[in-house]
Design an enzyme around this catalytic site. Structure first.
Site, PDB file in Angstrom:
ATOM      1  N   LYS A  35      -7.012  -7.017  -4.073  1.00 30.69           N
ATOM      2  CA  LYS A  35      -7.516  -6.222  -5.269  1.00 30.69           C
ATOM      3  C   LYS A  35      -6.734  -6.304  -6.430  1.00 30.69           C
ATOM      4  O   LYS A  35      -5.397  -6.692  -6.062  1.00 30.69           O
ATOM      5  CB  LYS A  35      -7.819  -4.914  -4.786  1.00 30.69           C
ATOM      6  N   ARG A 129     -12.569  10.515  -1.439  1.00 31.07           N
ATOM      7  CA  ARG A 129     -12.839   9.691  -2.597  1.00 31.07           C
ATOM      8  C   ARG A 129     -14.190   9.036  -2.172  1.00 31.07           C
ATOM      9  O   ARG A 129     -15.193   8.925  -2.822  1.00 31.07           O
ATOM     10  CB  ARG A 129     -11.869   8.825  -3.096  1.00 31.07           C
ATOM     11  N   TYR A 252      14.446  -0.510 -31.999  1.00 27.53           N
ATOM     12  CA  TYR A 252      13.199   0.200 -32.462  1.00 27.53           C
ATOM     13  C   TYR A 252      13.852   1.866 -32.344  1.00 27.53           C
ATOM     14  O   TYR A 252      14.161   1.815 -31.122  1.00 27.53           O
ATOM     15  CB  TYR A 252      11.922   0.043 -32.099  1.00 27.53           C
ATOM     16  N   MET A 300       8.013  -5.260 -27.914  1.00 22.13           N
ATOM     17  CA  MET A 300       6.584  -6.095 -27.487  1.00 22.13           C
ATOM     18  C   MET A 300       7.096  -7.403 -26.737  1.00 22.13           C
ATOM     19  O   MET A 300       6.649  -7.766 -25.628  1.00 22.13           O
ATOM     20  CB  MET A 300       5.693  -6.546 -28.449  1.00 22.13           C
TER      21      MET A 300
HETATM   22  C1  PLP Z   1      -5.026  -0.942  -1.569  1.00 19.73           C
HETATM   23  C2  PLP Z   1      -5.859  -0.648  -0.254  1.00 19.73           C
HETATM   24  C3  PLP Z   1      -4.986  -0.991   0.896  1.00 19.73           C
HETATM   25  C4  PLP Z   1      -3.681  -1.631   0.910  1.00 19.73           C
HETATM   26  O1  PLP Z   1      -2.608  -0.750   0.980  1.00 19.73           O
HETATM   27  P1  PLP Z   1      -1.221  -1.273   0.771  1.00 19.73           P
HETATM   28  O2  PLP Z   1      -0.166   0.129   0.943  1.00 19.73           O
HETATM   29  O3  PLP Z   1      -0.888  -2.275  -0.218  1.00 19.73           O
HETATM   30  O4  PLP Z   1      -0.772  -1.900   2.164  1.00 19.73           O
HETATM   31  C5  PLP Z   1      -5.573  -0.565   2.140  1.00 19.73           C
HETATM   32  N1  PLP Z   1      -6.860  -0.058   2.167  1.00 19.73           N
HETATM   33  C6  PLP Z   1      -7.569   0.105   1.230  1.00 19.73           C
HETATM   34  C7  PLP Z   1      -8.799   0.780   0.980  1.00 19.73           C
HETATM   35  C8  PLP Z   1      -6.944  -0.069  -0.184  1.00 19.73           C
HETATM   36  O5  PLP Z   1      -7.614   0.419  -1.335  1.00 19.73           O
END
Ligand code: PLP
Length: 364
Positions: A35, A129, A252, A300
């Site tokens: 992701k 969730r 800055y 930046m």
């Molecule tokens: C992001 C995620 C993981 C992976 O988690 P890590 O700690 O990076 O291994 C596993 N399961 C779900 C549902 C996630 O959203």
């Protein structure tokens, strides 16, 4: 071309971490969690390196699943949050995806369709969730059982505190384990922290992100697999070297004032590239293999470091901001009140990425 800022993606490090994960998991399958463009590493860069050695990827967006298929990945692709409407269900069928079913509206979509899909049933054991309450699981399983077009892969859950050494998974595991025992179904529960810390959670499929990218989710308290290596590094060149007299301030807001004469190197990277603006004075940077400290406010496209202790810094020298073996993203993130994953995700796509050890690829 001498980029003022660039990132490196190390195929050898990824393959090394992946082999460590395989060793840890044994017969447990591994979803490579990709992701957010593989935590900023580049989803297709991951896929190009791992090839079909990765049995599965877990993503959230349909577009990411599509990119993986277009790149030729034929294995399992899991949509971690499932689909939201009938159109997405069609896309999922066309792409041959595996879906998480976590809510009643998704169950209704599956009941209204004949799409032959694989599904994991998500149970809410305390993250609150996504997922069906444990007491609803028998009823949902019964409804899924009559949908002969589906292939039920098993039960899934996700832990809130697997990486918290003061707490852990106990309450959630006590809710999940009996459902697994009663149903006799395979399960997927472990993220990186749980897979490392709780072998009983590895199940049929673990879902690993952090470990594969070389991040230590227990930083700074513990390191379970000391040998993982950072895959992604953020590097910047020295674009200017200047001297400060005692009393001179820098950058800055004049947030840093020299107490004595010093030399500073300006690096061509800033928050516009993804380096965190909240990084305070003293945040470590590697230059010539030595740690030097950030001075002044992150701009930046520029930051400055104190190089008084280094004799020979020149314009063009390369510094590593995070992602070195001796300076992980976790450590830099801790100075900024965040986690390594956020730094990686923050890398903007204006930063060119150089693939190291490109010839080392399971796809080749
Ligand atoms: C992001 C995620 C993981 C992976 O988690 P890590 O700690 O990076 O291994 C596993 N399961 C779900 C549902 C996630 O959203």
């Amino acid at each position: 071309m001498r980029y003022p800022v660039f990132a490196t993606f190390d195929n050898a490090a990824l393959l090394h971490n992946f082999a460590l994960a395989e060793g840890l998991l044994g017969d447990t399958g591994c979803y490579v969690v990709g992701k957010s463009d593989a935590y900023g590493h580049g989803l297709l860069r991951m896929a190009a390196c791992l090839g079909n050695r990765a049995a599965g990827y877990a993503v959230i967006q349909m577009a990411d699943a599509e990119r993986l298929r277009r790149a030729g990945f034929t294995g399992d692709i899991l949509l971690l949050e499932g689909v939201q409407d009938a159109a997405e269900l069609c896309d999922a069928e066309a792409l041959g995806l595996t879906l998480v079913v976590h809510a009643p509206h998704q169950l209704a979509l599956l009941e209204a369709s004949r799409a032959p899909l694989s599904v994991w049933l998500k149970v809410n054991t305390g993250m609150n969730r996504f997922g069906f309450a444990p007491e609803r699981v028998p009823e949902v399983l019964a409804r899924l059982a009559v949908l002969s077009h589906l292939r039920l892969r098993g039960l899934m859950t996700h832990f809130a505190n697997a990486d918290n050494l003061d707490s852990g998974i106990d309450v959630q595991w006590q809710r999940f384990a009996p459902l697994v025992a009663e149903s006799g179904l395979p399960f997927s529960a472990a993220n990186t922290a749980a897979a490392l810390r709780y072998p009983q959670t590895r199940g049929a499929w673990a879902r690993l992100g952090a470990l594969l990218y070389g991040n230590n989710v227990f930083y700074p308290d513990r390191r379970y697999l000391p040998d993982t290596r950072p895959v992604l590094a953020l590097c910047a060149r020295v674009v200017s070297v200047s001297t400060l007299e005692a009393g001179d301030s820098l950058g800055y807001g004049a947030t840093f004032t020299a107490e004595r004469p010093m030399r500073v190197a300006v690096l061509g990277c800033g928050y516009g590239d993804g380096y965190p603006r909240q990084a305070p004075n003293g945040t470590p940077v590697l230059l010539h293999g030595q740690r030097v400290g950030l001075v002044g406010r992150v701009a930046m496209n520029a930051i400055a470091v104190d190089v008084s202790a280094l004799a020979s810094v020149q314009v063009g020298d390369v510094a590593t901001l995070w992602g070195a073996a001796t300076l992980g993203a976790d450590e830099v993130a801790a100075h900024c009140g965040t986690v390594g994953e956020e730094l990686q995700c923050a890398l903007t796509n204006r930063v060119p990425v150089v693939v190291l050890n490109a010839e080392e690829s399971a796809a080749a």
